[in-house]
Design a protein around this motif. Structure first.
Motif, mmCIF file in Angstrom:
data_model
loop_
_atom_site.group_PDB
_atom_site.id
_atom_site.type_symbol
_atom_site.label_atom_id
_atom_site.label_comp_id
_atom_site.label_asym_id
_atom_site.label_seq_id
_atom_site.Cartn_x
_atom_site.Cartn_y
_atom_site.Cartn_z
ATOM 1 N N THR A 186 -11.952 7.139 -10.475
ATOM 2 C CA THR A 186 -11.668 6.366 -9.273
ATOM 3 C C THR A 186 -10.219 6.609 -8.892
ATOM 4 O O THR A 186 -9.462 7.216 -9.653
ATOM 5 C CB THR A 186 -11.920 4.863 -9.498
ATOM 6 O OG1 THR A 186 -11.751 4.159 -8.260
ATOM 7 C CG2 THR A 186 -10.953 4.290 -10.523
ATOM 8 N N GLN A 190 -10.374 5.371 -3.177
ATOM 9 C CA GLN A 190 -11.620 4.645 -3.445
ATOM 10 C C GLN A 190 -11.474 3.144 -3.210
ATOM 11 O O GLN A 190 -12.441 2.475 -2.898
ATOM 12 C CB GLN A 190 -12.088 4.892 -4.889
ATOM 13 C CG GLN A 190 -12.914 6.154 -5.066
ATOM 14 C CD GLN A 190 -12.198 7.384 -4.556
ATOM 15 O OE1 GLN A 190 -11.097 7.677 -4.985
ATOM 16 N NE2 GLN A 190 -12.798 8.114 -3.645
ATOM 17 N N ARG A 223 -13.305 4.447 0.461
ATOM 18 C CA ARG A 223 -14.333 5.254 -0.196
ATOM 19 C C ARG A 223 -15.092 6.132 0.797
ATOM 20 O O ARG A 223 -14.513 6.958 1.475
ATOM 21 C CB ARG A 223 -15.277 4.332 -0.975
ATOM 22 C CG ARG A 223 -16.144 5.038 -2.006
ATOM 23 C CD ARG A 223 -16.883 4.031 -2.846
ATOM 24 N NE ARG A 223 -17.895 4.645 -3.696
ATOM 25 C CZ ARG A 223 -18.653 3.962 -4.535
ATOM 26 N NH1 ARG A 223 -18.527 2.664 -4.623
ATOM 27 N NH2 ARG A 223 -19.546 4.585 -5.272
#
Length: 213
Positions: free
Chosen positions: A141, A145, A149
């Motif tokens: 991640t 994100q 995202r």
């Protein structure tokens, strides 16, 4: 010091602990995937790693085996027709990414970093070159994100990845880690069959306003 050594040591410890502590969850998900649809449990795909070297990313399979390979979900005409029932749950909760703990353990990825692009996402790779985002290990991640995202336009995503590279530190990684947990709980930024939806939504809202006034 943090970028070159400490970050890697932490990644090894976290991935190893995660694999051991979540082994029970792996077993449950493996059984669920096998019952839900025919095909392998895991899905491998060629991705872009540090310095643009390719590696095979590992995921739990969320789509049928007849899904076009090496194609981002947002480029499929109707992705829902390919995603399995268990796959919808795995994607919504991001549990399909759990096998990447093995990628982290062997050094292909970091816990925190830019999400690894597909080998043929040339537009994203090119944009990331502008910010040096291809010269760090991709992550499970990252900063992008927790800021949109799937909803982000490619140029915006690359800028956010670049911001992370410039400000990489222990506290930045901590912020991304807990920010990711919050985003997953709220299911933020998950869009099947589309990317850059924030910008698209703004355009649609603008058109509606033009019609109303």
């Amino acid at each position: 010091m943090y970028r070159n050594r400490i970050k890697r040591v932490i990644a090894i410890i976290m991935s190893l602990c995660g694999i051991i502590c979540l082994s029970w969850l792996y077993i449950i998900l493996i059984i669920a995937i096998k019952i839900d649809s025919p095909g392998p449990v895991f899905f491998k795909q060629k991705r872009v790693g540090i310095h643009k070297k390719h590696f095979q990313i590992l995921k739990f399979r969320t789509m049928r085996i007849d899904t076009p390979h090496d194609m981002p979900t947002h480029m499929l005409e109707n992705p829902d027709q390919y995603i399995t029932k268990v796959g919808h749950f795995l994607r919504k909760t991001s549990l399909d990414e759990l096998p990447q703990l093995f990628n982290i353990l062997v050094g292909d990825m970091a816990v925190i970093g830019p999400r690894p692009a597909l080998w043929n996402q040339f537009d994203l790779i090119e944009e990331r070159d502008k910010y040096g985002a291809n010269d760090v290990r991709p992550g499970l991640t990252g900063w992008a994100q927790i800021h949109g995202r799937d909803e982000l336009e490619i140029d915006v995503k690359a800028k956010l990845d670049g911001y992370y590279v410039q400000h990489m530190s222990f506290w930045m990684d901590v912020k991304c880690f807990f920010g990711t947990i919050a985003s997953v709980i709220r299911s933020e930024g998950v869009v099947e069959g589309g990317t850059g939806t924030i910008h698209a939504k703004e355009k649609q809202d603008g058109k509606k306003l033009d019609k109303e006034f």
